[in-house]
Motif scaffolding. Structure first.
Motif, mmCIF file in Angstrom:
data_model
loop_
_atom_site.group_PDB
_atom_site.id
_atom_site.type_symbol
_atom_site.label_atom_id
_atom_site.label_comp_id
_atom_site.label_asym_id
_atom_site.label_seq_id
_atom_site.Cartn_x
_atom_site.Cartn_y
_atom_site.Cartn_z
ATOM 1 N N SER A 15 0.851 -1.188 0.000
ATOM 2 C CA SER A 15 0.000 0.000 0.000
ATOM 3 C C SER A 15 0.893 1.247 0.000
ATOM 4 C CB SER A 15 -0.890 0.015 1.244
ATOM 5 O OG SER A 15 -0.103 0.260 2.411
ATOM 6 N N GLU A 16 0.311 2.375 -0.282
ATOM 7 C CA GLU A 16 1.069 3.634 -0.280
ATOM 8 C C GLU A 16 1.710 3.884 1.085
ATOM 9 O OE1 GLU A 16 2.512 7.066 -2.223
ATOM 10 O OE2 GLU A 16 1.366 5.397 -3.044
ATOM 11 N N LYS A 17 0.986 3.615 2.144
ATOM 12 C CA LYS A 17 1.511 3.805 3.502
ATOM 13 C C LYS A 17 2.688 2.863 3.754
ATOM 14 C CE LYS A 17 1.664 5.201 7.752
ATOM 15 N NZ LYS A 17 2.484 6.337 8.035
ATOM 16 N N GLU A 18 2.565 1.613 3.333
ATOM 17 C CA GLU A 18 3.663 0.653 3.510
ATOM 18 C C GLU A 18 4.902 1.090 2.727
ATOM 19 O OE1 GLU A 18 1.412 -3.590 4.205
ATOM 20 O OE2 GLU A 18 1.436 -2.749 2.169
ATOM 21 N N ARG A 19 4.692 1.610 1.524
ATOM 22 C CA ARG A 19 5.813 2.090 0.714
ATOM 23 C C ARG A 19 6.531 3.245 1.400
ATOM 24 N NH1 ARG A 19 3.709 2.086 -5.554
ATOM 25 N NH2 ARG A 19 2.951 -0.046 -5.542
ATOM 26 N N GLU A 20 5.764 4.164 1.929
ATOM 27 C CA GLU A 20 6.363 5.311 2.613
ATOM 28 C C GLU A 20 7.100 4.881 3.876
ATOM 29 O OE1 GLU A 20 3.866 8.715 3.027
ATOM 30 O OE2 GLU A 20 3.303 8.668 0.910
ATOM 31 N N THR A 21 6.525 3.954 4.618
ATOM 32 C CA THR A 21 7.190 3.450 5.820
ATOM 33 C C THR A 21 8.497 2.756 5.466
ATOM 34 O OG1 THR A 21 5.085 3.194 6.974
ATOM 35 C CG2 THR A 21 6.940 1.922 7.821
ATOM 36 N N LEU A 22 8.479 1.944 4.423
ATOM 37 C CA LEU A 22 9.700 1.279 3.966
ATOM 38 C C LEU A 22 10.755 2.310 3.580
ATOM 39 C CD1 LEU A 22 11.269 -1.273 3.123
ATOM 40 C CD2 LEU A 22 10.192 -1.033 0.865
ATOM 41 N N ALA A 23 10.366 3.301 2.797
ATOM 42 C CA ALA A 23 11.312 4.345 2.381
ATOM 43 C C ALA A 23 11.864 5.101 3.586
ATOM 44 C CB ALA A 23 10.637 5.307 1.408
ATOM 45 N N ASP A 24 11.019 5.421 4.549
ATOM 46 C CA ASP A 24 11.486 6.101 5.765
ATOM 47 C C ASP A 24 12.509 5.251 6.507
ATOM 48 O OD1 ASP A 24 9.903 8.342 5.340
ATOM 49 O OD2 ASP A 24 8.295 7.652 6.672
ATOM 50 N N ASN A 25 12.236 3.963 6.652
ATOM 51 C CA ASN A 25 13.150 3.068 7.370
ATOM 52 C C ASN A 25 14.480 2.917 6.646
ATOM 53 O OD1 ASN A 25 11.290 2.639 9.407
ATOM 54 N ND2 ASN A 25 10.481 0.784 8.493
ATOM 55 N N ILE A 26 14.435 2.768 5.334
ATOM 56 C CA ILE A 26 15.678 2.652 4.566
ATOM 57 C C ILE A 26 16.465 3.952 4.635
ATOM 58 C CG2 ILE A 26 16.653 2.370 2.252
ATOM 59 C CD1 ILE A 26 14.242 0.479 1.674
ATOM 60 N N ALA A 27 15.783 5.070 4.439
ATOM 61 C CA ALA A 27 16.455 6.373 4.476
ATOM 62 C C ALA A 27 17.108 6.611 5.829
ATOM 63 C CB ALA A 27 15.463 7.492 4.159
ATOM 64 N N GLU A 28 16.427 6.238 6.891
ATOM 65 C CA GLU A 28 17.002 6.413 8.226
ATOM 66 C C GLU A 28 18.288 5.613 8.377
ATOM 67 O OE1 GLU A 28 15.856 5.509 12.876
ATOM 68 O OE2 GLU A 28 14.235 5.857 11.450
ATOM 69 N N SER A 29 18.298 4.411 7.840
ATOM 70 C CA SER A 29 19.502 3.586 7.969
ATOM 71 C C SER A 29 20.643 4.088 7.082
ATOM 72 C CB SER A 29 19.190 2.126 7.654
ATOM 73 O OG SER A 29 18.893 1.955 6.294
ATOM 74 N N LEU A 30 20.335 4.841 6.043
ATOM 75 C CA LEU A 30 21.359 5.382 5.143
ATOM 76 C C LEU A 30 21.797 6.797 5.491
ATOM 77 C CD1 LEU A 30 19.967 4.221 1.683
ATOM 78 C CD2 LEU A 30 21.924 3.279 2.925
#
Length: 62
Positions: A15-30
């Protein structure tokens, strides 16, 4: 099947929310990685999904 197709299909199924959460988590780790490493990683995510790469790059634009 390329090595990126499975990841692309999984991302597209989110879902759009899941995509945004994934992107937030990846961005935080990078966030504190070297810029060259971050660019390489973003390129790999872009191979799987240009949309995911766009989501991630948006998080690094200040």
């Amino acid at each position: 099947m390329t090595e990126f197709e499975q990841a692309a299909r999984q991302f597209e199924a989110m879902s759009e929310k899941e995509r945004e959460t994934l992107a937030d988590n990846i961005a935080e780790s990078l966030l504190f990685t070297d810029e060259l490493v971050r660019e390489a990683v973003l390129g790999h995510f872009g191979n799987a999904s240009p949309e995911l790469e766009k989501f991630l790059r948006k998080r690094f634009t200040f």
